[in-house]
Design a protein around this motif. Sequence first.
Motif, short mmCIF file in Angstrom:
data_model
loop_
_atom_site.label_atom_id
_atom_site.label_comp_id
_atom_site.label_asym_id
_atom_site.label_seq_id
_atom_site.Cartn_x
_atom_site.Cartn_y
_atom_site.Cartn_z
N THR A 196 14.09 12.33 -2.48
CA THR A 196 14.11 13.77 -2.71
C THR A 196 13.19 14.17 -3.86
OG1 THR A 196 16.40 13.86 -1.93
CG2 THR A 196 15.60 15.75 -3.20
N ASP A 197 13.22 13.41 -4.95
CA ASP A 197 12.39 13.75 -6.11
C ASP A 197 10.90 13.66 -5.76
OD1 ASP A 197 14.61 14.17 -7.63
OD2 ASP A 197 14.61 12.16 -8.54
N ARG A 198 10.52 12.59 -5.06
CA ARG A 198 9.10 12.44 -4.72
C ARG A 198 8.67 13.52 -3.73
NH1 ARG A 198 6.52 11.27 -8.21
NH2 ARG A 198 4.75 10.51 -6.98
N LYS A 199 9.55 13.88 -2.82
CA LYS A 199 9.21 14.92 -1.85
C LYS A 199 8.94 16.25 -2.56
CE LYS A 199 10.74 17.04 2.47
NZ LYS A 199 11.79 17.08 3.53
N ALA A 200 9.75 16.58 -3.55
CA ALA A 200 9.55 17.82 -4.30
C ALA A 200 8.23 17.79 -5.06
CB ALA A 200 10.72 18.05 -5.26
N ALA A 201 7.93 16.63 -5.65
CA ALA A 201 6.66 16.50 -6.38
C ALA A 201 5.48 16.62 -5.43
CB ALA A 201 6.63 15.16 -7.12
N PHE A 202 5.62 16.04 -4.24
CA PHE A 202 4.54 16.11 -3.26
C PHE A 202 4.31 17.55 -2.81
CE2 PHE A 202 5.32 11.51 -1.59
CZ PHE A 202 4.90 11.02 -2.82
N GLU A 203 5.39 18.29 -2.60
CA GLU A 203 5.26 19.68 -2.15
C GLU A 203 4.55 20.53 -3.20
OE1 GLU A 203 9.21 20.88 -1.22
OE2 GLU A 203 9.23 19.87 0.74
N THR A 206 0.83 -1.21 0.00
CA THR A 206 0.00 0.00 0.00
C THR A 206 0.86 1.25 0.00
OG1 THR A 206 -1.76 -1.16 1.20
CG2 THR A 206 -1.78 1.25 1.28
N ALA A 207 1.91 1.25 0.81
CA ALA A 207 2.81 2.41 0.86
C ALA A 207 3.47 2.65 -0.49
CB ALA A 207 3.86 2.19 1.95
N GLN A 208 3.92 1.60 -1.14
CA GLN A 208 4.57 1.74 -2.45
C GLN A 208 3.61 2.33 -3.48
OE1 GLN A 208 5.95 -2.19 -3.36
NE2 GLN A 208 7.80 -2.02 -2.09
N VAL A 209 2.38 1.85 -3.48
CA VAL A 209 1.39 2.34 -4.44
C VAL A 209 1.11 3.82 -4.20
CG1 VAL A 209 -1.01 2.14 -5.17
CG2 VAL A 209 0.37 0.08 -4.81
N LEU A 210 0.98 4.21 -2.94
CA LEU A 210 0.67 5.61 -2.62
C LEU A 210 1.82 6.54 -3.00
CD1 LEU A 210 -1.02 5.16 0.88
CD2 LEU A 210 -2.14 5.91 -1.22
N VAL A 211 3.04 6.13 -2.73
CA VAL A 211 4.19 6.99 -3.00
C VAL A 211 4.40 7.16 -4.50
CG1 VAL A 211 6.71 7.17 -2.78
CG2 VAL A 211 5.32 6.51 -0.79
N VAL A 246 5.71 4.60 4.39
CA VAL A 246 5.72 5.73 3.45
C VAL A 246 6.96 6.59 3.67
CG1 VAL A 246 4.55 7.91 2.89
CG2 VAL A 246 3.22 5.78 3.11
N LYS A 247 7.32 6.84 4.91
CA LYS A 247 8.51 7.65 5.20
C LYS A 247 9.75 7.03 4.58
CE LYS A 247 7.08 9.70 9.63
NZ LYS A 247 7.32 9.69 11.11
N ALA A 254 2.06 7.05 -6.83
CA ALA A 254 0.89 7.62 -7.50
C ALA A 254 1.07 9.10 -7.79
CB ALA A 254 -0.35 7.41 -6.62
N GLU A 255 0.47 9.54 -8.89
CA GLU A 255 0.48 10.97 -9.24
C GLU A 255 -0.68 11.71 -8.59
OE1 GLU A 255 2.86 12.56 -10.86
OE2 GLU A 255 3.92 10.63 -10.86
N ASN A 256 -1.82 11.03 -8.46
CA ASN A 256 -3.01 11.68 -7.88
C ASN A 256 -3.72 10.73 -6.91
OD1 ASN A 256 -3.19 14.30 -9.38
ND2 ASN A 256 -3.24 12.91 -11.13
N PRO A 257 -3.05 10.43 -5.79
CA PRO A 257 -3.72 9.58 -4.80
C PRO A 257 -4.78 10.36 -4.02
CG PRO A 257 -1.61 10.29 -3.95
CD PRO A 257 -1.70 10.84 -5.36
N VAL A 258 -5.79 9.66 -3.58
CA VAL A 258 -6.85 10.26 -2.75
C VAL A 258 -7.13 9.31 -1.59
CG1 VAL A 258 -9.27 11.00 -2.64
CG2 VAL A 258 -7.92 11.45 -4.70
N ILE A 259 -7.25 9.89 -0.41
CA ILE A 259 -7.64 9.11 0.77
C ILE A 259 -9.08 9.45 1.12
CG2 ILE A 259 -7.19 8.63 3.20
CD1 ILE A 259 -4.29 9.51 2.73
N VAL A 260 -9.91 8.43 1.26
CA VAL A 260 -11.31 8.61 1.66
C VAL A 260 -11.49 7.92 3.01
CG1 VAL A 260 -13.73 8.33 1.03
CG2 VAL A 260 -12.00 8.57 -0.76
N ALA A 261 -11.90 8.70 4.03
CA ALA A 261 -12.06 8.17 5.39
C ALA A 261 -13.53 8.23 5.78
CB ALA A 261 -11.21 8.97 6.37
N ASP A 262 -14.01 7.13 6.35
CA ASP A 262 -15.42 7.05 6.74
C ASP A 262 -15.53 6.90 8.26
OD1 ASP A 262 -18.17 6.95 6.40
OD2 ASP A 262 -18.21 4.84 5.86
#
Length: 643
Positions: free
Chosen positions: A417-424, A267-272, A411-412, A274-282
């Motif tokens: 570095t590249d993913r962190k910049a994209a996330f920001e 799950t962590a690998q898929v989320l990191v 996830v951490k 992803a270009e447009n991940p969404v979390i839905v919490a119920d």
Amino acid sequence: MSKIDREKAIGRRRFLKGATAAGAVLGAPAASAEPVPASSTAPSSPPLPDIARETMPPPADPVQQTSSGADFMLDVLKTFDFDYVTETPASTFRGLHEAIINYGENKKPEMLSCCHEEIAVAMAHGYAKIEGRPLPVLVQSTVGLQHASMALYNAYCDQVPIYMIAGNTVDVTVRGLSFESPHSAIDPAVVVRDFVKWDDQPASLQHFAESAVRAYKVATTPPMAPVLLSVDSELQENPIPNPAALHIPKLSHVTFPQGDSAAIAETAQVLVKAENPVIVADRLARTPAGMARLVELAELLQCPVVDTGARSNFPNRHPLCHSGRSGAVIAQADVILGLELSDFWGTMHAFGDRIVRRARPITKPGVRTIGIGVRDLFIKANYQEFMRYQEVDLSIAADAEECLPSLIEQVKRLIDTDRKAAFEARGKRLAAIHNAMVEGWKADATIGWDTSPITLGRLCAELYDQIKNDDWSMVGNGIRVTWPRRLWNFDKHYRWIGSSGGAGVGYNAPASLGAALANRKYGRLSVAIQGDGDLMMAPGTLWTAAHHQIPILYVMHNNRAWHQELMYVQAMANRHGRGIQNTHIGTTITDPNIDYAMIAKAMGVYAEGPITNPKDLAPALKRALAVVRKGQPALVDAVVEPR
């Protein structure tokens, strides 16, 4: 001891058994303990009316019973540290009732009087969602349990623990009064078995002790749900045969189910990636930790969060909160992580039924879906609260709140570095959209500001303006008004507790009161937006609020109709081309209009209204809040536009 002697051996419970008490109930004259000598000089007393005979205490009994099975039952219940017990009085649990108020001195648990069993259960429902643990509810085994069933079903759908005890008289030979047989059953729980997690009917006091501990454990282990113990009246009322042989089992700590480590890593690998991940919490946040953990995960990924509102899962003013545009973010998602979703299918589809029933997917082809939740760990066959089946790429059967720490650590480890910049960069875009969305809501709230009926936007804005500096908790919003989640700052888990679960009307008023009861010891200010149709299902809630001095402000959304149903009937009329001129029939609460302030005052609650001029709303709210801040309930009846 013979059966006859046992029936007389009542001591401090002398009103529970014996021919004298039975005769009083039936209206027969009570026999004197000793014959009174006749006097020729004393004037003869007129015969007592039936009501006087019924309310007089019975004479002293020659045999006293110093303890009962209910005393031991209460000792068992005290090990769970219950603060309160809710009930509507009934003869089948009179033994336990008496033990609570005398043997237990009405302390931990303290008995709360409710005018209807549905109120008693719904109060426990709301209390549990604030306090995180159940309250016991006492009901009668047949008619009482039938009354309670709707509220119990709400709690089942909402995955909330309710600890219910139903009194029952099993042995037909000890049922004396005419109503005792129809108030008894061989299997009382069959009425609600499809929507309780577990039930039992203990046959002995030791059996009760073990089942009581098991029931608490079952109810509070995810997926949480109501449990029911059916307790025989004779077991409650009779002496304890051998006290030394009884033992109260220890309630063992339960470690909640966590996800497989390999599945969490995937799950962590898929989320990191992803270009447009969404979390839905119920129904994610069982505790304050749930919200904090979700914030940490979302900020690591800088991805949008959609909070469905079943719990207070995510701060609504956080720049990553995009609940207000859920359709747009879900439509753009390449990965959807659902946390304790009750309706994954509904998350991924748009549905309409105004003309004909039709659904369509709103997600992109190939979207990756992952679900973490306890739904797959418990499901029953009859009631369909489990929703439609949705294909999910990875389904992790575990408690999502417990899984978040390990998911966060994974996830951490994966963010370079590249993913962190994209996330920001993604986070900045989302923050800009969020801020624009909030500013638009503020502008929308001013539309029709001075119109009558009062607009929902103004009602919610005026209320928040007066409570925003308090430690407030919105304990009820039975009509699902969306304005508070647009305008208010829901930054703590107790700010909002979700709705009924089963969409059963009559939940909001008593559940709000139960949540306010839980908030009382923390000094929080409890407020509820209360629908008119919902209140009329359980108006006796107001009496319980006044009687037990539970501080809460009810703000009536008085639109004089069941407007959702009105719109449904209008849709049907339009579908058949018959016009909507008759659709008010059976859907409106008018002719006469109900004066809710008058109802509240009659129950002992401070109240104002009906308020139709929007300029009068803020002063009325201020006066009512002053009452609530002093520790009393209050109600403001506002005539408001349909939601």
